[in-house]
Motif scaffolding. Structure first.
Motif, mmCIF file in Angstrom:
data_model
loop_
_atom_site.group_PDB
_atom_site.id
_atom_site.type_symbol
_atom_site.label_atom_id
_atom_site.label_comp_id
_atom_site.label_asym_id
_atom_site.label_seq_id
_atom_site.Cartn_x
_atom_site.Cartn_y
_atom_site.Cartn_z
ATOM 1 N N TRP A 1 0.838 -1.202 0.000
ATOM 2 C CA TRP A 1 0.000 0.000 0.000
ATOM 3 C C TRP A 1 0.878 1.259 0.000
ATOM 4 N N LYS A 2 1.909 1.252 0.826
ATOM 5 C CA LYS A 2 2.805 2.409 0.892
ATOM 6 C C LYS A 2 3.680 2.512 -0.350
ATOM 7 N N GLN A 3 4.107 1.377 -0.860
ATOM 8 C CA GLN A 3 5.055 1.357 -1.966
ATOM 9 C C GLN A 3 4.392 1.656 -3.304
ATOM 10 N N ARG A 4 3.132 1.201 -3.489
ATOM 11 C CA ARG A 4 2.554 1.256 -4.821
ATOM 12 C C ARG A 4 1.039 1.361 -4.865
ATOM 13 N N HIS A 5 0.380 0.486 -4.117
ATOM 14 C CA HIS A 5 -1.044 0.261 -4.359
ATOM 15 C C HIS A 5 -1.921 1.455 -3.974
ATOM 16 N N LYS A 6 -1.474 2.288 -3.049
ATOM 17 C CA LYS A 6 -2.272 3.456 -2.658
ATOM 18 C C LYS A 6 -2.560 4.352 -3.860
ATOM 19 N N LYS A 7 -1.582 4.472 -4.772
ATOM 20 C CA LYS A 7 -1.744 5.317 -5.945
ATOM 21 C C LYS A 7 -2.538 4.633 -7.052
ATOM 22 N N GLU A 8 -2.604 3.309 -7.016
ATOM 23 C CA GLU A 8 -3.177 2.572 -8.137
ATOM 24 C C GLU A 8 -4.448 1.820 -7.795
ATOM 25 N N CYS A 9 -4.882 1.847 -6.553
ATOM 26 C CA CYS A 9 -6.057 1.101 -6.140
ATOM 27 C C CYS A 9 -7.250 1.446 -7.029
ATOM 28 N N ILE B 1 6.699 -4.764 -12.443
ATOM 29 C CA ILE B 1 8.153 -4.753 -12.481
ATOM 30 C C ILE B 1 8.755 -3.857 -11.401
ATOM 31 N N LEU B 2 7.954 -2.990 -10.806
ATOM 32 C CA LEU B 2 8.451 -2.059 -9.804
ATOM 33 C C LEU B 2 8.434 -2.632 -8.392
ATOM 34 N N ASN B 3 8.065 -3.890 -8.243
ATOM 35 C CA ASN B 3 8.018 -4.503 -6.930
ATOM 36 C C ASN B 3 9.443 -4.666 -6.394
ATOM 37 N N SER B 4 9.828 -3.771 -5.498
ATOM 38 C CA SER B 4 11.192 -3.793 -4.967
ATOM 39 C C SER B 4 11.320 -4.650 -3.716
ATOM 40 N N PHE B 5 10.240 -5.256 -3.281
ATOM 41 C CA PHE B 5 10.278 -6.062 -2.068
ATOM 42 C C PHE B 5 11.022 -7.376 -2.296
#
Length: 356
Positions: free
Chosen positions: A173-181, A192-196
């Motif tokens: 949520w903090k890394q990506r999904h908050k902006k794309e939900c 491809i941006l999954n840095s985890f």
């Protein structure tokens, strides 16, 4: 072929693993890959390990996929396809000395004729529709967007992505999904941006060939003999010197054996012997537990410290770390259906005064 090997070199029976770039489709389940990083390419498409099976025994957070090794056993129909999976914790504080509780190993195997894959070898070309197996398996099992393990929790807003745990949902949520939900296209595009997860590479193998003089060293288990006197103080001093000499010889053997192939990240030799880097913390037979089926476990492969350079985990304050990770598996490679069977891992660290 052995006949083509120079007389000054000899194969040791060990298979070495190295990292190479590969196209994404080459690392999918149907290609039966060996690989490091990214998300697991699950062999059996059902009965995957879930929480709490794949959580750290020290901090109780979900583990992340480290690597998998495709290792079928010749002559065993039940393990015509066979893959070993290693998971690790990403919390540096869990990496205490010679403590393996922040790792888990699982084995999956299938017969040649099974419900998931073709009887024939996979074609060596990109499939027309590779699918999205990192989100949902052919069996309908949904996977965690962050780590690729079974995802039993869905985003309550968009219901498009699933997670294995609350911890991974918060991270994403903090890394990506908050902006794309609620924007499915954006979610797919940013995979491809999954840095985890760790950087993904293919594991390729080749036989180890050592100069004869090095092979003799690597095969040697001799230790210096010490003649003790009756003087207690002298015996204690000599004992300390003996231990130091023995540890130095083990470490020297380790360095010599990897010197010809310094980029090796894995050593495979089922029913062989590990390459120890210290005389300390070497398990005795009783410390390697039997498989739940009752069979002994045997050494299969080890993960080398060189892999840490690829994982990009160095931090100024703390970092995940190991000397070598040694994996022991069921001697019978027992058949538990399509279940993922836990195996055993032993972590050995460098002596405090040693550096690679």
């Amino acid at each position: 072929m052995a006949g083509n090997i120079p007389k000054s070199e000899r194969e040791t029976g060990v298979i070495l693993g190295f990292l190479e770039e590969a196209e994404a489709w080459q690392l999918l389940s149907a290609q039966f890959p060996s690989k490091v990083g990214g998300k697991p390419a699950w062999l059996s498409q059902q009965n995957l390990p879930t929480l709490p099976e794949i959580e750290c025994e020290k901090c109780q957070t979900p583990l992340v996929f480290l690597l998998q090794v495709y290792a079928p056993l010749v002559g065993y129909e039940r393990s015509f396809h066979r893959t070993l999976y290693v998971f690790c914790c990403k919390t540096p504080a869990c990496y205490t000395r010679n403590d393996s509780r922040c790792f888990k190993v699982y084995r999956s195997q299938l017969r040649r004729e099974n419900e998931f894959y073709s009887f024939n070898p996979p074609p060596d070309e990109k499939p027309a529709d590779p699918g999205d197996e990192h989100r949902i398996l052919s069996t309908g099992v949904k996977l965690c967007y962050l780590c690729g393990c079974p995802g039993q929790k869905a985003c309550s807003r968009c219901h498009l992505v699933t997670y294995c745990s609350k911890e991974h949902q918060v991270i994403d949520w903090k890394q990506r999904h908050k902006k794309e939900c609620c924007d499915e296209a954006a979610s797919v595009a940013s995979e491809i941006l999954n840095s985890f997860v760790f950087p993904e590479r293919e594991l390729v193998t080749e036989p180890e060939k050592l100069p004869v003089k090095h092979e003799e060293l690597c095969a040697s288990n001799s230790s210096e003999q010490v003649n003790y006197t009756s003087d207690l103080e002298e015996k204690e001093l000599e004992s300390m010197a003996f231990h130091e000499t023995r540890d130095s010889k083990v470490f020297l053997k380790f360095k010599k054996c990897i010197a010809t192939e310094p980029h090796q990240v894995l050593r495979y030799c089922r029913e062989g012997s590990p390459l120890w880097l210290s005389s300390e913390h070497v398990p005795i037979k009783a410390e390697v537990p039997k498989c739940p089926c009752g069979a002994e476990r045997t050494f299969e492969f080890q993960i080398m410290p060189q892999l840490l350079n690829h994982l990009k985990v160095d931090r100024k304050d703390a970092s995940i770390d190991w000397g070598t990770l040694v994996i022991y598996t069921c001697t019978d490679s027992c058949d538990q259906g399509n279940k993922y069977s836990p195996e055993f891992i032993w972590k050995q660290d460098f002596s405090e005064d040693r550096v690679l």
